[in-house]
Design a protein around this motif. Structure first.
Motif, PDB file in Angstrom:
ATOM      1  N   VAL A  14       6.428  16.122  -7.595  1.00  0.00           N
ATOM      2  CA  VAL A  14       5.500  16.716  -6.628  1.00  0.00           C
ATOM      3  C   VAL A  14       4.373  17.423  -7.391  1.00  0.00           C
ATOM      4  CG1 VAL A  14       5.252  18.300  -4.679  1.00  0.00           C
ATOM      5  CG2 VAL A  14       7.411  17.083  -5.003  1.00  0.00           C
ATOM      6  N   ALA A  15       3.122  17.171  -6.959  1.00  0.00           N
ATOM      7  CA  ALA A  15       1.961  17.862  -7.537  1.00  0.00           C
ATOM      8  C   ALA A  15       1.623  19.051  -6.643  1.00  0.00           C
ATOM      9  CB  ALA A  15       0.774  16.900  -7.612  1.00  0.00           C
ATOM     10  N   TRP A  16       1.357  20.206  -7.264  1.00  0.00           N
ATOM     11  CA  TRP A  16       1.081  21.443  -6.522  1.00  0.00           C
ATOM     12  C   TRP A  16      -0.288  21.988  -6.887  1.00  0.00           C
ATOM     13  CZ3 TRP A  16       4.719  23.404  -3.096  1.00  0.00           C
ATOM     14  CH2 TRP A  16       5.985  22.805  -3.158  1.00  0.00           C
ATOM     15  N   ARG A  17      -0.981  22.486  -5.875  1.00  0.00           N
ATOM     16  CA  ARG A  17      -2.246  23.208  -6.111  1.00  0.00           C
ATOM     17  C   ARG A  17      -2.280  24.390  -5.158  1.00  0.00           C
ATOM     18  NH1 ARG A  17      -7.918  20.033  -5.931  1.00  0.00           N
ATOM     19  NH2 ARG A  17      -7.319  19.253  -7.971  1.00  0.00           N
ATOM     20  N   ASP A  18      -2.543  25.582  -5.693  1.00  0.00           N
ATOM     21  CA  ASP A  18      -2.619  26.815  -4.887  1.00  0.00           C
ATOM     22  C   ASP A  18      -1.394  26.986  -3.979  1.00  0.00           C
ATOM     23  OD1 ASP A  18      -5.134  27.222  -6.005  1.00  0.00           O
ATOM     24  OD2 ASP A  18      -6.125  26.064  -4.424  1.00  0.00           O
ATOM     25  N   GLY A  19      -0.233  26.679  -4.511  1.00  0.00           N
ATOM     26  CA  GLY A  19       0.997  26.901  -3.742  1.00  0.00           C
ATOM     27  C   GLY A  19       1.303  25.843  -2.702  1.00  0.00           C
ATOM     28  N   HIS A  20       0.463  24.799  -2.631  1.00  0.00           N
ATOM     29  CA  HIS A  20       0.699  23.736  -1.647  1.00  0.00           C
ATOM     30  C   HIS A  20       0.996  22.422  -2.356  1.00  0.00           C
ATOM     31  CE1 HIS A  20      -0.651  26.243   1.591  1.00  0.00           C
ATOM     32  NE2 HIS A  20      -1.830  26.432   1.028  1.00  0.00           N
ATOM     33  N   PRO A  21       1.911  21.630  -1.790  1.00  0.00           N
ATOM     34  CA  PRO A  21       2.100  20.292  -2.349  1.00  0.00           C
ATOM     35  C   PRO A  21       0.898  19.419  -1.987  1.00  0.00           C
ATOM     36  CG  PRO A  21       3.480  20.580  -0.393  1.00  0.00           C
ATOM     37  CD  PRO A  21       2.772  21.886  -0.617  1.00  0.00           C
ATOM     38  N   VAL A  22       0.340  18.718  -2.979  1.00  0.00           N
ATOM     39  CA  VAL A  22      -0.861  17.910  -2.717  1.00  0.00           C
ATOM     40  C   VAL A  22      -0.658  16.430  -3.062  1.00  0.00           C
ATOM     41  CG1 VAL A  22      -2.533  19.787  -2.890  1.00  0.00           C
ATOM     42  CG2 VAL A  22      -1.835  18.586  -4.974  1.00  0.00           C
ATOM     43  N   GLY A  23       0.515  16.101  -3.562  1.00  0.00           N
ATOM     44  CA  GLY A  23       0.775  14.697  -3.868  1.00  0.00           C
ATOM     45  C   GLY A  23       2.204  14.532  -4.336  1.00  0.00           C
ATOM     46  N   SER A  24       2.688  13.309  -4.267  1.00  0.00           N
ATOM     47  CA  SER A  24       4.055  13.074  -4.733  1.00  0.00           C
ATOM     48  C   SER A  24       4.255  11.599  -5.055  1.00  0.00           C
ATOM     49  CB  SER A  24       5.070  13.524  -3.680  1.00  0.00           C
ATOM     50  OG  SER A  24       5.016  12.681  -2.556  1.00  0.00           O
ATOM     51  N   CYS A  25       5.293  11.356  -5.807  1.00  0.00           N
ATOM     52  CA  CYS A  25       5.775   9.985  -6.026  1.00  0.00           C
ATOM     53  C   CYS A  25       7.220  10.076  -6.482  1.00  0.00           C
ATOM     54  CB  CYS A  25       4.933   9.227  -7.057  1.00  0.00           C
ATOM     55  SG  CYS A  25       5.104   9.791  -8.747  1.00  0.00           S
ATOM     56  N   GLU A  26       7.906   8.964  -6.320  1.00  0.00           N
ATOM     57  CA  GLU A  26       9.309   8.910  -6.728  1.00  0.00           C
ATOM     58  C   GLU A  26       9.430   7.870  -7.841  1.00  0.00           C
ATOM     59  OE1 GLU A  26      11.879   7.758  -3.497  1.00  0.00           O
ATOM     60  OE2 GLU A  26      13.584   7.491  -4.836  1.00  0.00           O
ATOM     61  N   VAL A  27      10.054   8.264  -8.951  1.00  0.00           N
ATOM     62  CA  VAL A  27      10.319   7.282 -10.005  1.00  0.00           C
ATOM     63  C   VAL A  27      11.741   6.792  -9.789  1.00  0.00           C
ATOM     64  CG1 VAL A  27      10.193   6.777 -12.458  1.00  0.00           C
ATOM     65  CG2 VAL A  27       8.933   8.728 -11.535  1.00  0.00           C
ATOM     66  N   ARG A  28      11.869   5.540  -9.395  1.00  0.00           N
ATOM     67  CA  ARG A  28      13.192   4.969  -9.123  1.00  0.00           C
ATOM     68  C   ARG A  28      13.715   4.303 -10.393  1.00  0.00           C
ATOM     69  NH1 ARG A  28      12.764   2.549  -3.016  1.00  0.00           N
ATOM     70  NH2 ARG A  28      12.360   4.552  -2.013  1.00  0.00           N
ATOM     71  N   TRP A  29      14.728   4.946 -10.976  1.00  0.00           N
ATOM     72  CA  TRP A  29      15.225   4.473 -12.272  1.00  0.00           C
ATOM     73  C   TRP A  29      15.974   3.153 -12.136  1.00  0.00           C
ATOM     74  CZ3 TRP A  29      12.431   6.503 -15.681  1.00  0.00           C
ATOM     75  CH2 TRP A  29      11.976   7.813 -15.538  1.00  0.00           C
ATOM     76  N   GLU A  30      16.453   2.849 -10.948  1.00  0.00           N
ATOM     77  CA  GLU A  30      17.167   1.577 -10.769  1.00  0.00           C
ATOM     78  C   GLU A  30      16.209   0.435 -10.438  1.00  0.00           C
ATOM     79  OE1 GLU A  30      20.277   2.463  -8.012  1.00  0.00           O
ATOM     80  OE2 GLU A  30      21.376   3.596  -9.522  1.00  0.00           O
ATOM     81  N   GLY A  31      14.927   0.744 -10.369  1.00  0.00           N
ATOM     82  CA  GLY A  31      13.920  -0.299 -10.194  1.00  0.00           C
ATOM     83  C   GLY A  31      13.604  -0.601  -8.747  1.00  0.00           C
ATOM     84  N   CYS A  32      12.764  -1.574  -8.578  1.00  0.00           N
ATOM     85  CA  CYS A  32      12.299  -1.996  -7.254  1.00  0.00           C
ATOM     86  C   CYS A  32      13.464  -2.630  -6.482  1.00  0.00           C
ATOM     87  CB  CYS A  32      11.173  -3.014  -7.465  1.00  0.00           C
ATOM     88  SG  CYS A  32      10.503  -3.700  -5.948  1.00  0.00           S
ATOM     89  N   ALA A  33      13.496  -2.403  -5.182  1.00  0.00           N
ATOM     90  CA  ALA A  33      14.600  -2.926  -4.364  1.00  0.00           C
ATOM     91  C   ALA A  33      14.509  -4.440  -4.166  1.00  0.00           C
ATOM     92  CB  ALA A  33      14.602  -2.228  -3.003  1.00  0.00           C
ATOM     93  N   ALA A  34      13.319  -5.016  -4.307  1.00  0.00           N
ATOM     94  CA  ALA A  34      13.148  -6.447  -3.999  1.00  0.00           C
ATOM     95  C   ALA A  34      13.841  -7.314  -5.053  1.00  0.00           C
ATOM     96  CB  ALA A  34      11.662  -6.786  -3.939  1.00  0.00           C
ATOM     97  N   PRO A  35      14.718  -8.241  -4.628  1.00  0.00           N
ATOM     98  CA  PRO A  35      15.471  -9.048  -5.592  1.00  0.00           C
ATOM     99  C   PRO A  35      14.580  -9.863  -6.528  1.00  0.00           C
ATOM    100  CG  PRO A  35      16.029  -9.646  -3.307  1.00  0.00           C
ATOM    101  CD  PRO A  35      15.076  -8.508  -3.234  1.00  0.00           C
ATOM    102  N   GLU A  36      13.426 -10.362  -6.013  1.00  0.00           N
ATOM    103  CA  GLU A  36      12.575 -11.178  -6.885  1.00  0.00           C
ATOM    104  C   GLU A  36      11.951 -10.344  -8.008  1.00  0.00           C
ATOM    105  OE1 GLU A  36      12.303 -10.389  -3.647  1.00  0.00           O
ATOM    106  OE2 GLU A  36      10.408 -11.147  -2.812  1.00  0.00           O
ATOM    107  N   VAL A  37      11.698  -9.059  -7.716  1.00  0.00           N
ATOM    108  CA  VAL A  37      11.146  -8.175  -8.759  1.00  0.00           C
ATOM    109  C   VAL A  37      12.244  -7.817  -9.760  1.00  0.00           C
ATOM    110  CG1 VAL A  37      10.101  -5.920  -9.218  1.00  0.00           C
ATOM    111  CG2 VAL A  37       9.366  -7.247  -7.227  1.00  0.00           C
ATOM    112  N   ARG A  38      13.442  -7.514  -9.264  1.00  0.00           N
ATOM    113  CA  ARG A  38      14.562  -7.150 -10.155  1.00  0.00           C
ATOM    114  C   ARG A  38      14.887  -8.300 -11.100  1.00  0.00           C
ATOM    115  NH1 ARG A  38      17.023  -2.632  -7.421  1.00  0.00           N
ATOM    116  NH2 ARG A  38      18.922  -2.623  -8.638  1.00  0.00           N
ATOM    117  N   ALA A  39      14.805  -9.547 -10.558  1.00  0.00           N
ATOM    118  CA  ALA A  39      15.127 -10.712 -11.392  1.00  0.00           C
ATOM    119  C   ALA A  39      14.094 -10.864 -12.513  1.00  0.00           C
ATOM    120  CB  ALA A  39      15.167 -11.968 -10.528  1.00  0.00           C
ATOM    121  N   ALA A  40      12.840 -10.617 -12.180  1.00  0.00           N
ATOM    122  CA  ALA A  40      11.775 -10.790 -13.178  1.00  0.00           C
ATOM    123  C   ALA A  40      11.738  -9.638 -14.177  1.00  0.00           C
ATOM    124  CB  ALA A  40      10.423 -10.923 -12.471  1.00  0.00           C
ATOM    125  N   HIS A  41      12.090  -8.431 -13.711  1.00  0.00           N
ATOM    126  CA  HIS A  41      11.968  -7.245 -14.571  1.00  0.00           C
ATOM    127  C   HIS A  41      13.217  -6.377 -14.492  1.00  0.00           C
ATOM    128  CE1 HIS A  41       7.816  -8.239 -15.297  1.00  0.00           C
ATOM    129  NE2 HIS A  41       7.597  -8.299 -13.995  1.00  0.00           N
TER     130      HIS A  41
END
Ligand code: COA
Length: 164
Positions: free
Chosen positions: A43-70
């Motif tokens: 989570v990115a914070w500015r002046d005490g407010h959350p201003v952005g976020s992202c999730e790093v999924r260590w198990e990778g993308c859920a799509a089987p075609e992406v998992r197979a390739a990477h």
């Protein structure tokens, strides 16, 4: 601006300040994956407010075609900056850079992210940051709205990767 991992006490502020597709518990689901070690919810914070976020999924993308390739490639998921007036000020870039730093720390050799085919501004940003197009796939996901109705969504996406 400061970026750090989400804490349990942040969830209420995230629900208040940052819209999520689907139910408000969306942030809670991301936080639960972090607690189980499957993800890091940044989570990115500015002046005490959350201003952005992202999730790093260590198990990778859920799509089987992406998992197979990477196999073993972590995925930056759900990147967003709010409110819209704070976009194009480097917050999204800083979140991606932090995700890349964490992945490198875990000795990952590559990191990836999915972008909807109809989001050329976001894919332009990722290309500028060193990502290149790899696997087209359908991102199939569902969410429950406030009335308890489950909505199923299939977004045409492109998985982009960057060697670390
Ligand atoms: C894409 C997004 C996360 C980028 O974050 P940001 O803080 O604006 O990014 P930065 O300031 O580091 O980089 C700016 C670049 O992001 C892209 N961008 C800016 N506003 C955008 C918007 N509303 N939608 C999509 N991309 C946008 C542009 O390529 C921009 O470059 P520019 O400033 O030359 O126009 C942010 O714009 C956003 O939340 N967009 C809506 C949600 C979204 O599309 N998420 C991506 C899912 S893959």
């Amino acid at each position: 601006m400061r970026i750090r991992q989400c804490r349990e006490e942040d969830l209420e502020l995230l629900d208040q300040h940052m819209p999520a597709r689907g139910a408000a518990s969306h942030h809670e689901v991301r936080y639960a994956r972090q607690r189980e070690g499957m993800a890091t919810f940044l989570v990115a914070w500015r002046d005490g407010h959350p201003v952005g976020s992202c999730e790093v999924r260590w198990e990778g993308c859920a799509a089987p075609e992406v998992r197979a390739a990477h196999p073993g490639c972590p995925e930056v998921n759900g990147l967003g900056v709010w409110p819209e007036t704070l976009r194009s000020q480097g917050i999204g870039t800083a979140l991606i850079r932090e995700a890349e730093r964490l992945a490198a720390e875990r000795a990952c050799r590559v990191i990836g992210l999915g972008v909807e085919k109809n989001n050329p501004r976001a894919s332009g940003l990722y290309r500028r940051l060193g990502y290149h197009a790899s696997v087209p796939y359908l991102d199939c996901w569902s969410y429950e709205d406030g009335a308890g109705v489950v909505h199923r969504v299939a977004d045409a996406c492109l998985f982009m990767i960057k060697p670390l």
